[in-house]
Design an enzyme around this catalytic site. Structure first.
Site, PDB file in Angstrom:
ATOM      1  N   SER A  81      27.912   6.104 101.069  1.00  0.00           N
ATOM      2  CA  SER A  81      26.611   6.699 100.757  1.00  0.00           C
ATOM      3  C   SER A  81      25.664   5.593 100.334  1.00  0.00           C
ATOM      4  O   SER A  81      26.094   4.540  99.844  1.00  0.00           O
ATOM      5  CB  SER A  81      26.756   7.713  99.619  1.00  0.00           C
ATOM      6  OG  SER A  81      25.485   8.132  99.145  1.00  0.00           O
ATOM      7  N   TYR A  94      29.323  10.592  91.124  1.00  0.00           N
ATOM      8  CA  TYR A  94      29.273  10.561  92.590  1.00  0.00           C
ATOM      9  C   TYR A  94      28.991   9.131  93.048  1.00  0.00           C
ATOM     10  O   TYR A  94      29.671   8.600  93.933  1.00  0.00           O
ATOM     11  CB  TYR A  94      28.187  11.502  93.114  1.00  0.00           C
ATOM     12  CG  TYR A  94      27.988  11.399  94.601  1.00  0.00           C
ATOM     13  CD1 TYR A  94      28.912  11.960  95.484  1.00  0.00           C
ATOM     14  CD2 TYR A  94      26.889  10.726  95.137  1.00  0.00           C
ATOM     15  CE1 TYR A  94      28.751  11.851  96.856  1.00  0.00           C
ATOM     16  CE2 TYR A  94      26.711  10.619  96.500  1.00  0.00           C
ATOM     17  CZ  TYR A  94      27.646  11.187  97.359  1.00  0.00           C
ATOM     18  OH  TYR A  94      27.483  11.064  98.719  1.00  0.00           O
TER      19      TYR A  94
END
Length: 221
Positions: A81, A94
């Site tokens: 990501s 995250y």
């Protein structure tokens, strides 16, 4: 397969080998996101985030790599990501899982090169997928007396809007297909809206304090 479950991963790999006799490509795409302040995230919630996003990748690789080493060929694509390049407010765990995945991928790439196994990390920005609808808020985030409630609500609204206005998922799919068809791959591929990828590439040329302030302004925190 359920990447959190050893027996599920083992069964899936055995099934593919029985049917096809080999494994040429592994795309580690399983993942989800939690949102909440670091203080209010419980140990089990943090572990669950890593169990899928990080340890799940490790678990699947451990079952697939003996096959690829015997073949002396294979491609592993880990889906990271843009949050693995810089952290975001109220998405600390995250982002941490994706930072950890980036580090793991770098090491894995060097370790597997002598066996003819290629490894790369794809780092998407915001895309128009169902990821937004499946994001999980930590349990304490819903408490009315949370000292983070107002700021977290604003950050969540911005995050949801960014994702709804994100890039077309076909862009990411085409990149992955293209990587499968190549004989050599770069260590990392950043993909998404030009505004996000450009900001990420400029990250290390920008003073840290300015970059942090830019993020806090964007997420209204």
């Amino acid at each position: 397969m359920d990447v959190r479950d050893e027996s599920s991963v083992r069964s899936a790999v055995e099934f593919i080998l029985e049917r096809e006799g080999r494994i040429d490509v592994l795309v580690n795409n399983a993942g989800f996101g939690i949102m909440g302040s670091i203080e209010e995230t419980s140990g089990p919630e943090a572990l669950a985030q890593f169990e899928t996003n990080f340890f799940g990748v490790h678990r699947v690789c451990r079952h697939v790599l003996p096959v690829m080493r015997r073949q002396r060929d294979g491609l592993i694509i880990n889906i990271g990501s843009i949050a693995g390049r810089f952290s975001l407010p109220f998405e600390g765990f995250y982002a941490a899982s994706k930072h950890a995945l980036a580090a793991l991928t770098e090491s894995l790439r060097m370790e597997l090169a002598p066996f003819g196994i290629r490894v790369t990390l794809v780092e998407p920005g915001d895309f128009r997928t169902e990821f937004t609808e499946h994001r999980e808020l930590v349990a304490a985030a819903g408490l009315a007396d949370s000292p983070y409630a107002a700021r977290q609500r604003l950050a969540l609204e911005v995050t949801r809007e960014d994702e709804r206005q994100g890039a077309d998922p076909h862009m990411l799919a085409q990149l992955v297909v293209g990587l499968v068809e190549r004989r050599s791959v770069d260590p990392r591929y950043l993909v998404g809206l030009r505004s996000q990828t450009l900001l990420s590439r400029l990250r290390w040329a920008i003073p840290d304090a300015w970059f942090e302030k830019r993020l806090m302004t964007h997420y209204r925190v």
